[in-house]
Design a protein around this motif. Structure first.
Motif, PDB file in Angstrom:
ATOM      1  N   TYR A   1      20.440  32.766  42.525  1.00  0.00           N
ATOM      2  CA  TYR A   1      21.121  32.778  41.134  1.00  0.00           C
ATOM      3  C   TYR A   1      22.452  33.632  41.695  1.00  0.00           C
ATOM      4  O   TYR A   1      22.322  34.671  42.051  1.00  0.00           O
ATOM      5  CB  TYR A   1      20.448  33.469  40.056  1.00  0.00           C
ATOM      6  CG  TYR A   1      21.311  33.329  38.673  1.00  0.00           C
ATOM      7  CD1 TYR A   1      22.374  32.849  38.328  1.00  0.00           C
ATOM      8  CD2 TYR A   1      20.522  33.748  37.673  1.00  0.00           C
ATOM      9  CE1 TYR A   1      22.956  32.891  37.151  1.00  0.00           C
ATOM     10  CE2 TYR A   1      20.895  33.860  36.223  1.00  0.00           C
ATOM     11  CZ  TYR A   1      22.331  33.401  36.154  1.00  0.00           C
ATOM     12  OH  TYR A   1      22.710  33.276  34.971  1.00  0.00           O
TER      13      TYR A   1
ATOM     14  N   HIS B   1      26.992  37.132  39.372  1.00  0.00           N
ATOM     15  CA  HIS B   1      27.550  37.064  38.141  1.00  0.00           C
ATOM     16  C   HIS B   1      27.557  38.294  37.228  1.00  0.00           C
ATOM     17  O   HIS B   1      27.007  39.131  37.683  1.00  0.00           O
ATOM     18  CB  HIS B   1      26.789  35.675  37.574  1.00  0.00           C
ATOM     19  CG  HIS B   1      25.473  35.847  37.101  1.00  0.00           C
ATOM     20  ND1 HIS B   1      24.513  35.876  38.024  1.00  0.00           N
ATOM     21  CD2 HIS B   1      25.081  36.463  36.137  1.00  0.00           C
ATOM     22  CE1 HIS B   1      23.477  36.219  37.542  1.00  0.00           C
ATOM     23  NE2 HIS B   1      23.495  36.725  36.369  1.00  0.00           N
TER      24      HIS B   1
ATOM     25  N   ASP C   1      26.491  39.457  33.500  1.00  0.00           N
ATOM     26  CA  ASP C   1      25.776  38.900  32.022  1.00  0.00           C
ATOM     27  C   ASP C   1      26.575  39.063  30.607  1.00  0.00           C
ATOM     28  O   ASP C   1      26.241  38.212  29.834  1.00  0.00           O
ATOM     29  CB  ASP C   1      24.339  39.710  32.082  1.00  0.00           C
ATOM     30  CG  ASP C   1      23.300  39.082  33.096  1.00  0.00           C
ATOM     31  OD1 ASP C   1      23.819  38.227  33.656  1.00  0.00           O
ATOM     32  OD2 ASP C   1      22.440  39.812  32.907  1.00  0.00           O
TER      33      ASP C   1
ATOM     34  N   HIS D   1      25.898  41.001  39.770  1.00  0.00           N
ATOM     35  CA  HIS D   1      24.415  40.965  40.350  1.00  0.00           C
ATOM     36  C   HIS D   1      24.016  39.372  40.439  1.00  0.00           C
ATOM     37  O   HIS D   1      24.419  38.581  39.924  1.00  0.00           O
ATOM     38  CB  HIS D   1      23.459  41.744  39.144  1.00  0.00           C
ATOM     39  CG  HIS D   1      23.385  40.907  38.246  1.00  0.00           C
ATOM     40  ND1 HIS D   1      24.322  40.890  37.202  1.00  0.00           N
ATOM     41  CD2 HIS D   1      22.287  40.165  37.451  1.00  0.00           C
ATOM     42  CE1 HIS D   1      24.050  40.074  36.205  1.00  0.00           C
ATOM     43  NE2 HIS D   1      22.622  39.641  36.304  1.00  0.00           N
TER      44      HIS D   1
HETATM   45 ZN    ZN Z   1      22.150  37.946  35.442  1.00  0.00          ZN
END
Ligand code: ZN
Ligand code: PD2
Length: 288
Positions: free
Chosen positions: A192, A195, A197, A265
């Motif tokens: 992932y 980005h 949140d 993160h």
């Molecule tokens: Zn996240």
């Protein structure tokens, strides 16, 4: 502070709007302002005020996106630097804390049996993960997120209800301000990419998303297994890596929807085995 004397002139306002409308990222606009002598906090305030006003102009009749620091945030009670916190009769260890970004790593938040049950319940419902489509506020498949996932409804089962009550007690944030629990499974190579949140107020789809409980203020990522290799949760702004260990969790909060929170993160690629996490996002208001 001399910097506070800086004001948003009409020319500056037009320049900020032109940068945003040309697709410049807010962090790049901020850098340019700092390069021309603006203090970071004053530049952030000017950017937020200008872009919020601009959004209100473009959407007459709709409330402006909140732009200032949240007055309250989810936060464990760490007064006296305890090494263990009691949450609904469950002992949770405090392993690491950081102030900026606000990050707390917990040990033993979930039992092995709870992790197993969450994996078994969610496995048949996993689908390729989606991310928010910034233009519309809807979902889209995205190459930066190569996991499979699903959402539980809040309070969907007795197990989920118990875990949600524990999280609410631990982070001192009401259960009904939480989104439904998200489960993610990463296979080898899945990741992932970094980005934030929170929902970026600059994106056109954000207003629609904020109708369901306002901004996200905090994230709790709980590790349901210990991958054989890779899969750390990374915070590139501060060089922090949290190793995924079954039952442990990493919490972080953000008092504004801005990179200055240093909450960028990501989930590093899994190099061997699978990685399973459960994520709880905490909203400003009641999530419906
Ligand atoms: Zn996240
Ligand atoms: O799985 C992770 O480590 C991770 C990393 C970044 C999860 C999330 N973000 C998330 O669920 O938002």
């Amino acid at each position: 502070m001399a910097a506070l004397a800086q004001t948003i002139t009409p020319e500056l306002r037009l320049w900020i709007i032109a940068q945003a409308e040309a697709g410049c990222r807010p962090e790049d606009v901020l850098k340019a302002m700092q390069a021309s002598g603006w203090a970071e906090d004053v530049a952030i305030a000017a950017l937020e005020a200008t872009l919020t006003d601009r959004l209100a102009e473009l959407r007459p009749g709709q409330a402006a996106v909140p732009d200032s620091a949240a007055t309250a945030l989810p936060e464990p009670d760490l007064a006296g630097a305890p090494s263990v916190l009691q949450a609904e009769g469950h002992a949770v260890r405090v392993l690491t804390t950081m102030r900026h970004p606000r990050v707390v790593v917990f040990g033993g938040l979930l039992s092995d049996a709870e992790c197993e049950q969450l994996m078994a319940l969610s496995r048949p419902r996993l689908e390729r993960s989606k991310t928010v489509d910034n233009a519309t506020g809807g979902d889209e498949i995205n190459a930066s997120r190569t996991s499979d996932g699903m959402f539980f409804e809040r309070g969907e089962t007795a197990l989920i209800t118990r875990i949600e009550a524990r999280i609410a007690a631990l982070l001192r944030w009401p259960v009904n301000h939480g989104e439904g629990l998200q489960i993610l499974r990463y296979r080898p190579g899945a990741e992932y990419r970094p980005h934030h949140d929170y929902f970026d107020p600059v994106h056109p789809g954000t207003a629609k998303i904020l109708e369901r409980g306002g901004q996200r203020l905090g994230t709790l990522v709980m590790y349901l297994n210990t991958p054989e290799g890779g899969g750390a949760t990374t915070f590139p702004d501060v060089g922090l890596e949290v190793a995924p260990v079954r039952g442990n969790a990493v919490f972080f909060s953000y008092d504004r929807a801005h990179p200055s929170t240093r909450t960028l993160h990501g989930g590093a690629p899994v190099t061997a085995g699978e990685k399973w996490v459960a994520t709880k996002w905490l909203r400003q208001g009641v999530f419906v």
